[in-house]
Design an enzyme around this catalytic site. Structure first.
Site, PDB file in Angstrom:
ATOM      1  N   HIS A 122     -31.972  11.895  23.624  1.00 38.43           N
ATOM      2  CA  HIS A 122     -30.440  12.292  23.627  1.00 38.43           C
ATOM      3  C   HIS A 122     -29.591  10.975  23.553  1.00 38.43           C
ATOM      4  O   HIS A 122     -28.450  11.183  22.398  1.00 38.43           O
ATOM      5  CB  HIS A 122     -30.161  12.851  24.948  1.00 38.43           C
ATOM      6  CG  HIS A 122     -28.799  13.561  24.998  1.00 38.43           C
ATOM      7  ND1 HIS A 122     -28.223  14.618  24.283  1.00 38.43           N
ATOM      8  CD2 HIS A 122     -27.787  13.246  25.738  1.00 38.43           C
ATOM      9  CE1 HIS A 122     -27.093  14.929  24.575  1.00 38.43           C
ATOM     10  NE2 HIS A 122     -26.766  13.947  25.698  1.00 38.43           N
TER      11      HIS A 122
ATOM     12  N   ASP B  83     -34.142  14.750  20.510  1.00 43.45           N
ATOM     13  CA  ASP B  83     -33.397  15.214  21.770  1.00 43.45           C
ATOM     14  C   ASP B  83     -34.110  16.425  22.194  1.00 43.45           C
ATOM     15  O   ASP B  83     -34.352  17.282  21.621  1.00 43.45           O
ATOM     16  CB  ASP B  83     -32.043  15.518  21.198  1.00 43.45           C
ATOM     17  CG  ASP B  83     -30.747  15.504  22.403  1.00 43.45           C
ATOM     18  OD1 ASP B  83     -31.155  15.599  23.404  1.00 43.45           O
ATOM     19  OD2 ASP B  83     -29.583  15.609  22.064  1.00 43.45           O
TER      20      ASP B  83
ATOM     21  N   SER C 117     -22.681  14.760  22.742  1.00 40.17           N
ATOM     22  CA  SER C 117     -23.127  15.822  23.825  1.00 40.17           C
ATOM     23  C   SER C 117     -22.061  16.757  24.193  1.00 40.17           C
ATOM     24  O   SER C 117     -21.789  17.483  23.468  1.00 40.17           O
ATOM     25  CB  SER C 117     -23.523  14.671  25.061  1.00 40.17           C
ATOM     26  OG  SER C 117     -24.328  15.534  25.943  1.00 40.17           O
TER      27      SER C 117
END
EC number: 2.3.1.31
Length: 388
Positions: free
Chosen positions: A357, A328, A159
């Site tokens: 995600h 995602d 991320s």
């Protein structure tokens, strides 16, 4: 689907995360590095900027077994234990008996320098926006000055950690042997900025927020923020299949999942900190990297890219394992495919997951196995089939 994996799937939204981290059999050492007169990209100079970081294992005599694991949104130093080999998970890609692992915490997480813990004149909403490059440059200073690490075996990031991994490869192109980026891109594109603005707006719409000078937490705004975040966290199919259910919680209801996000979003998180890291996320673009400073080693020298992410990506010299989640909503796989075409030596390997995600942090057992298997192979220099 066990409770531990359910917790991982709800990354950033629930109190069980902190409990899972605390209960881990791994025990990192916590450290702090203080930077004096730290000049941010915005031009603001902080008299003191502090980085909290953790270490696992020992640096070997040659100093060549270090791997950096930069943190994701509001995470602490235990955010990468899903990658580590343990008696319960022998297939972990990172063996702390052989490697020296460094987990850095982003500015704004409430422990490293943040709006909530910095004195005036930079307290609260007056804290400067910190870019991904600010974080990378500060950690580079920490690694070289405090830990005396001249070279990294790898930078592996999930991320916002993936954003940092890409920035490392552009700013310090030969400081590491390779990078791994999971569920994250080298630039935040328009749709991602719109999403983040919606989450910021959820907090600031609460009159208690008072432009960031609140005397009590803006609770209604924080609750709205948690629910907005939840809507983006997983794929639509994840919700349709009710993958939030688990064998040990068969009676869990959708309303309970929503209420958990509403009332337990990163318990105790400060509103200004949440917004600061959203701003860091929004501003991410490797194309904005300035030219290397005078006196930089020739191997580290690079021009300015004038905002062009394509030129910045093309400057990457090390092998890249790029692992977007196939579902995602934060960092769509289409963005990863766009970026991958400009990166020399890239292996693009989408994670075949419905978990959205959090797949990039091993949210389900299958995700965790897929990540660890391929990261192990990549670190060993094995060839991995490139996504077409």
């Amino acid at each position: 689907m066990h409770k531990r994996n359910f917790v991982l799937a709800l990354i950033l939204i629930a109190a069980p995360i902190l409990r899972a981290q605390t209960a881990s059999p791994l025990h990192p050492e916590q450290h702090e590095f203080v930077l004096h007169n730290f000049k941010t990209e915005s031009g603001v100079v902080l008299p003191e900027a502090r980085i909290v970081y953790g270490t696992y294992g020992q640096l070997d005599a040659a100093g060549d077994n270090a791997i950096l694991l930069p943190s994701h949104y509001m995470a602490r130093l235990t955010g990468y234990e899903w990658l580590m080999k343990t008696p319960d998970y022998p297939n972990g890609a990172l063996d702390t008996t052989k490697l020296f692992l460094i987990t850095s915490e982003l500015f704004g997480n409430g422990r490293s320098s943040s709006p909530s813990n910095t004195p005036e004149p930079f307290h609260g909403p007056r804290f400067p926006v910190m870019t991904i490059r600010d974080n990378v440059n500060a950690v580079h200073q920490m690694l070289t000055e405090q830990l005396h690490i001249k070279h990294l075996r790898a930078v592996i990031g999930f991320s916002m950690g993936a954003q940092q991994a890409f920035q490392w490869a552009v700013s310090y192109p030969t400081y590491m042997d390779r990078i791994v980026a999971t569920s994250g891109t080298a630039k935040t594109y328009g749709h991602g900025i719109v999403r983040l603005e919606g989450q910021i707006a959820a907090i600031t719409a609460d009159s208690t927020f008072n432009h960031g000078d609140y005397t009590a937490p803006p609770q209604k705004g924080l609750e709205a923020f948690g629910v907005v975040w939840l809507g983006w966290l997983h794929s639509q199919e994840w919700w349709r299949q009710e993958l939030w259910r688990s064998p040990d919680r068969p009676n869990l209801t959708l309303q309970q999942v929503i209420d958990n996000a509403r009332h337990n979003f990163i318990p105790g998180a400060d509103a200004n900190n949440l917004i600061l890291q959203c701003r860091t996320w929004e501003a991410n673009n490797v194309g904005d990297t300035p030219a290397s400073s005078a006196g930089a080693p020739p191997s580290e020298a690079h021009p300015a890219f004038n905002g062009d992410e394509k030129k910045a990506l093309a400057s990457i010299k090390v092998p890249v394992l790029y692992m977007p989640s196939a579902t995602d909503l934060y960092f769509p796989v289409t963005d990863a495919r766009y970026e991958a075409q400009y990166i020399p030596g890239v292996t693009l390997l989408p994670i075949p997951s419905l978990w959205g995600h959090p797949a990039g942090a091993g949210a389900s057992p299958a995700d965790k196995d897929f990540l660890n298997k391929n990261i192990t192979a990549f670190l060993a220099g094995e060839t991995i089939a490139t996504d077409k």
